[in-house]
Design an enzyme around this catalytic site. Structure first.
Site, PDB file in Angstrom:
ATOM      1  N   SER A  24       0.791  -1.233   0.000  1.00  0.00           N
ATOM      2  CA  SER A  24       0.000   0.000   0.000  1.00  0.00           C
ATOM      3  C   SER A  24       0.823   1.282   0.000  1.00  0.00           C
ATOM      4  CB  SER A  24      -0.970   0.002   1.183  1.00  0.00           C
ATOM      5  OG  SER A  24      -2.062  -0.859   0.922  1.00  0.00           O
ATOM      6  N   LYS A 167       3.421   6.532   4.833  1.00  0.00           N
ATOM      7  CA  LYS A 167       2.420   5.552   4.414  1.00  0.00           C
ATOM      8  C   LYS A 167       2.941   4.155   4.728  1.00  0.00           C
ATOM      9  CE  LYS A 167      -1.378   4.041   2.736  1.00  0.00           C
ATOM     10  NZ  LYS A 167      -1.280   2.974   3.765  1.00  0.00           N
ATOM     11  N   THR A 168       2.089   3.378   5.363  1.00  0.00           N
ATOM     12  CA  THR A 168       2.414   1.991   5.648  1.00  0.00           C
ATOM     13  C   THR A 168       2.034   1.106   4.459  1.00  0.00           C
ATOM     14  OG1 THR A 168       0.237   1.689   6.655  1.00  0.00           O
ATOM     15  CG2 THR A 168       2.063   2.216   8.144  1.00  0.00           C
ATOM     16  N   GLY A 169       2.576  -0.088   4.477  1.00  0.00           N
ATOM     17  CA  GLY A 169       2.189  -1.106   3.505  1.00  0.00           C
ATOM     18  C   GLY A 169       2.437  -2.464   4.128  1.00  0.00           C
TER      19      GLY A 169
END
Length: 225
Positions: A24, A167-169
């Site tokens: 993501s 932003k995480t993923g």
């Protein structure tokens, strides 16, 4: 990467050049492309209309603004956006910004997701940092207005010492357990901006949430957050 001194701290050079699924974290650029094409109007305008399908993450099961969809990393919302962008325009932007392996052949609404059965786009931590530096330098094909919207929704934490954007993923394996975690972004602290990328695959169920916790601990230990 310290944008003032140009110093890089790299704790694992071999890993930082290894390309992995962006998961993501690709939503950073999916968002910018959608804004640039006028498919998204602003951070808090109505955007994603829930289709009524109950999914495992509660935050996805309702109508969402861009800010909300980014925060809960709503895959269904971004899949719709990717289909609206379309293969030709998506590939054009991917090539323009030179995103990782530039391979979107797995499918317009899944190419950034980790899938054992198909080829997905891949990107390294080094490439994530390089792209974010270009973005902050205004060297990518996105307007200042749309970059400002992205910065706004990317804010992930703030203290008296600094403001964190990111932003995480997260990726899962065939067993459904987390096996890849990302957190990428930048920190503004003491008049300096630090661009970073962290990915993890070891330990018990590594995820974006864990990667974020790691980076927050690093910055706090250095008195930057």
């Amino acid at each position: 990467y310290n944008r003032t001194t140009k110093e890089t701290i790299n704790i694992n050079p071999a890993l930082s050049v290894r390309r992995l699924s962006p998961c993501s974290t690709f939503k950073i650029y999916n968002t910018l492309i959608g804004l640039e094409l006028g498919l998204i109007k602003g951070a808090d305008d109505p955007w994603y209309k829930w289709d009524g399908v109950k999914r495992s993450i509660d935050g996805w099961n309702k109508d969402l603004t861009l800010r909300e969809a980014f925060r809960v990393s709503a895959v269904p919302a971004y899949q719709i956006l990717a289909r609206q962008i379309g293969e030709n325009r998506m590939k054009e932007y991917i090539d323009k910004i030179s995103y990782g392996s530039k391979d979107i052949s797995a499918g317009i609404d899944i190419f950034w997701l980790p899938r054992p059965d198909t080829t997905s786009i891949m990107v390294s931590a080094d490439e994530q940092v390089s792209l974010l530096n270009k973005l902050l330098d205004g060297k990518l094909p996105f307007s200042e207005k749309n970059i400002a919207i992205l910065r706004d929704i990317m804010q992930a934490g703030k203290t008296a010492k600094g403001t964190l954007y990111g932003k995480t993923g997260s990726g899962t394996g065939p067993d459904g357990k987390w096996n890849l975690g990302w957190f990428v972004g930048f920190l503004e602290s003491g008049g300096t901006t630090y661009v970073f990328a962290c990915n993890i695959q070891g330990g018990e169920e590594p995820s974006g949430k864990v990667a974020k916790t790691i980076m927050e601990s690093v910055f706090k230990s250095k008195g930057l957050l």
